[in-house]
Design a protein around this motif. Structure first.
Motif, PDB file in Angstrom:
ATOM      1  N   LEU A 218      45.915  45.515  37.110  1.00 42.80           N
ATOM      2  CA  LEU A 218      46.838  44.397  37.112  1.00 42.80           C
ATOM      3  C   LEU A 218      46.697  44.049  35.782  1.00 42.80           C
ATOM      4  CD1 LEU A 218      48.827  42.492  38.589  1.00 42.80           C
ATOM      5  CD2 LEU A 218      46.914  41.001  39.150  1.00 42.80           C
ATOM      6  N   ILE A 219      47.990  44.104  34.934  1.00 43.42           N
ATOM      7  CA  ILE A 219      47.991  43.694  33.508  1.00 43.42           C
ATOM      8  C   ILE A 219      49.031  42.703  33.180  1.00 43.42           C
ATOM      9  CG2 ILE A 219      47.170  45.975  32.741  1.00 43.42           C
ATOM     10  CD1 ILE A 219      49.907  46.704  31.814  1.00 43.42           C
ATOM     11  N   GLY A 220      48.859  42.028  31.971  1.00 45.88           N
ATOM     12  CA  GLY A 220      49.809  40.919  31.643  1.00 45.88           C
ATOM     13  C   GLY A 220      49.081  40.050  30.573  1.00 45.88           C
ATOM     14  N   ALA A 221      49.966  39.199  29.978  1.00 48.06           N
ATOM     15  CA  ALA A 221      49.413  38.288  28.876  1.00 48.06           C
ATOM     16  C   ALA A 221      48.594  37.304  29.507  1.00 48.06           C
ATOM     17  CB  ALA A 221      50.679  37.650  28.356  1.00 48.06           C
ATOM     18  N   ASN A 222      47.973  36.563  28.592  1.00 49.43           N
ATOM     19  CA  ASN A 222      47.136  35.485  28.650  1.00 49.43           C
ATOM     20  C   ASN A 222      47.912  34.735  29.612  1.00 49.43           C
ATOM     21  OD1 ASN A 222      44.520  36.390  27.923  1.00 49.43           O
ATOM     22  ND2 ASN A 222      45.074  35.387  25.699  1.00 49.43           N
ATOM     23  N   GLY A 223      47.378  33.855  30.875  1.00 48.07           N
ATOM     24  CA  GLY A 223      48.158  32.740  31.433  1.00 48.07           C
ATOM     25  C   GLY A 223      49.034  33.562  32.410  1.00 48.07           C
ATOM     26  N   ALA A 224      49.203  34.800  32.734  1.00 56.35           N
ATOM     27  CA  ALA A 224      50.282  35.314  33.469  1.00 56.35           C
ATOM     28  C   ALA A 224      49.917  35.156  34.945  1.00 56.35           C
ATOM     29  CB  ALA A 224      50.398  36.928  33.084  1.00 56.35           C
ATOM     30  N   GLY A 225      48.375  34.763  35.369  1.00 54.61           N
ATOM     31  CA  GLY A 225      48.012  34.641  36.558  1.00 54.61           C
ATOM     32  C   GLY A 225      47.414  35.804  37.110  1.00 54.61           C
ATOM     33  N   LYS A 226      46.753  36.462  36.261  1.00 56.12           N
ATOM     34  CA  LYS A 226      45.907  37.876  36.654  1.00 56.12           C
ATOM     35  C   LYS A 226      44.473  37.208  37.502  1.00 56.12           C
ATOM     36  CE  LYS A 226      45.633  39.811  32.567  1.00 56.12           C
ATOM     37  NZ  LYS A 226      45.969  38.434  32.000  1.00 56.12           N
ATOM     38  N   SER A 227      43.826  36.393  36.673  1.00 58.74           N
ATOM     39  CA  SER A 227      42.584  35.899  37.241  1.00 58.74           C
ATOM     40  C   SER A 227      42.760  35.119  38.457  1.00 58.74           C
ATOM     41  CB  SER A 227      41.883  35.090  36.201  1.00 58.74           C
ATOM     42  OG  SER A 227      41.485  36.129  35.042  1.00 58.74           O
ATOM     43  N   THR A 228      44.020  34.358  38.601  1.00 63.87           N
ATOM     44  CA  THR A 228      44.137  33.652  39.930  1.00 63.87           C
ATOM     45  C   THR A 228      44.338  34.476  40.837  1.00 63.87           C
ATOM     46  OG1 THR A 228      45.386  31.598  38.647  1.00 63.87           O
ATOM     47  CG2 THR A 228      46.031  31.998  40.782  1.00 63.87           C
ATOM     48  N   CYS A 229      45.300  35.692  40.730  1.00 64.99           N
ATOM     49  CA  CYS A 229      45.251  36.581  41.755  1.00 64.99           C
ATOM     50  C   CYS A 229      43.897  36.986  42.334  1.00 64.99           C
ATOM     51  CB  CYS A 229      46.233  37.751  41.392  1.00 64.99           C
ATOM     52  SG  CYS A 229      46.369  38.895  42.298  1.00 64.99           S
ATOM     53  N   LEU A 230      43.002  37.443  41.470  1.00 64.17           N
ATOM     54  CA  LEU A 230      41.767  37.920  42.005  1.00 64.17           C
ATOM     55  C   LEU A 230      41.089  36.769  42.705  1.00 64.17           C
ATOM     56  CD1 LEU A 230      40.248  40.264  39.329  1.00 64.17           C
ATOM     57  CD2 LEU A 230      41.913  40.789  41.189  1.00 64.17           C
ATOM     58  N   ARG A 231      40.954  35.544  42.106  1.00 61.73           N
ATOM     59  CA  ARG A 231      40.098  34.449  42.493  1.00 61.73           C
ATOM     60  C   ARG A 231      40.683  34.047  43.992  1.00 61.73           C
ATOM     61  NH1 ARG A 231      37.255  30.969  39.976  1.00 61.73           N
ATOM     62  NH2 ARG A 231      38.049  29.241  40.858  1.00 61.73           N
ATOM     63  N   THR A 232      42.139  34.331  44.248  1.00 61.56           N
ATOM     64  CA  THR A 232      42.641  34.021  45.495  1.00 61.56           C
ATOM     65  C   THR A 232      42.199  35.274  46.693  1.00 61.56           C
ATOM     66  OG1 THR A 232      44.355  32.856  44.420  1.00 61.56           O
ATOM     67  CG2 THR A 232      44.721  33.778  46.643  1.00 61.56           C
ATOM     68  N   ILE A 233      42.198  36.366  46.114  1.00 63.45           N
ATOM     69  CA  ILE A 233      41.713  37.438  47.067  1.00 63.45           C
ATOM     70  C   ILE A 233      40.311  37.406  47.259  1.00 63.45           C
ATOM     71  CG2 ILE A 233      41.367  40.167  47.196  1.00 63.45           C
ATOM     72  CD1 ILE A 233      43.797  40.329  45.036  1.00 63.45           C
TER      73      ILE A 233
END
Length: 233
Positions: free
Chosen positions: A32-47
């Motif tokens: 999962l790639i994207g710029a800073n603040g795109a929501g990548k870490s939020t996605c993993l934390r939710t999983i």
């Protein structure tokens, strides 16, 4: 093995994930790639259960785990190596690794500890050293090793190369490939899009909380928009 359906996540009034859907098949590396603040870490934390979604579903092997605790998800084989390593600096390397296996029988954990030390000889050499005295690259190895101690079926890796020297970056990606070859399914969040796309089977691009493109990693890495935005092309 892992499926996310129409996931929405808020931080107060901020809509961090907006209808995100993705899947990870058994044996894959998906990035999962994207710029800073795109929501990548939020996605993993939710999983992993560290953040509750506003709506949507998270499924593992077809079972809805959306309301399960983080601890219950670890028992099901979902484990995360967090962004920024997050080792316990005043505890030894050995103690950090032991914490990764706190839900497992001692005999099984001992076998995995041997495997971790085989994979990371530097950790074996420094098992009695305080984690806070390790270099950044060594702390990243420790963070990954601690997650492996949970014996995950699905490994969530959040920015494993962040802040590392180029030599350590290559070593970390070699380690990820080795873990994958041993049979572990991986969902990888990574700022270094070139490295991530080079190792992954498939990829999703996240922009301002939305999936904007997905497909085989090799195809995405050849896409002009991806080259310009993430690969310096």
């Amino acid at each position: 093995m892992l499926e996310i359906r129409d996931l929405n996540v808020h931080y107060g009034g901020i809509h961090a994930l907006k209808g995100v859907s993705l899947s990870v098949e058994s044996g894959e590396i998906v990035t999962l790639i994207g710029a800073n603040g795109a929501g990548k870490s939020t996605c993993l934390r939710t999983i992993s259960g560290l953040k509750k979604p506003t709506s949507g579903q998270i499924l593992v092997d077809g079972k809805d785990i959306t309301t399960l605790s983080a601890q219950a998800r670890v028992k099901l084989g979902v484990s995360q190596s967090p962004e920024g390593r997050r080792v316990f600096p005043q505890m030894t390397v050995q103690e950090n690794l032991d914490l990764g296996a706190f839900l497992r029988p001692r005999r099984d954990a001992a076998l995995d500890l041997t495997r971790v030390f085989d994979r990371f000889p530097v950790l074996a050499d420094r098992r009695r050293q305080l984690a806070g005295t390790l270099s950044g690259g060594e702390q990243q190895m420790l963070a990954i090793g601690r997650t492996i101690m949970a014996h995950p079926r699905i490994l969530l890796l959040d920015e494993p190369s962040m802040g590392l020297a180029p030599l350590f970056v290559q070593e970390i990606f070699d380690i990820i490939a080795d873990i994958h070859a041993s049979g572990t399914t991986i969902l990888l969040v990574e700022q270094n899009a070139h490295k991530a796309l080079g190792i992954a089977d498939r990829a999703y691009v996240l922009e301002t909380g939305k999936i904007v493109i997905s497909g085989p990693a090799a195809e995405l890495s050849a896409t002009e928009d991806i080259k310009r935005a993430y690969l310096g092309g």
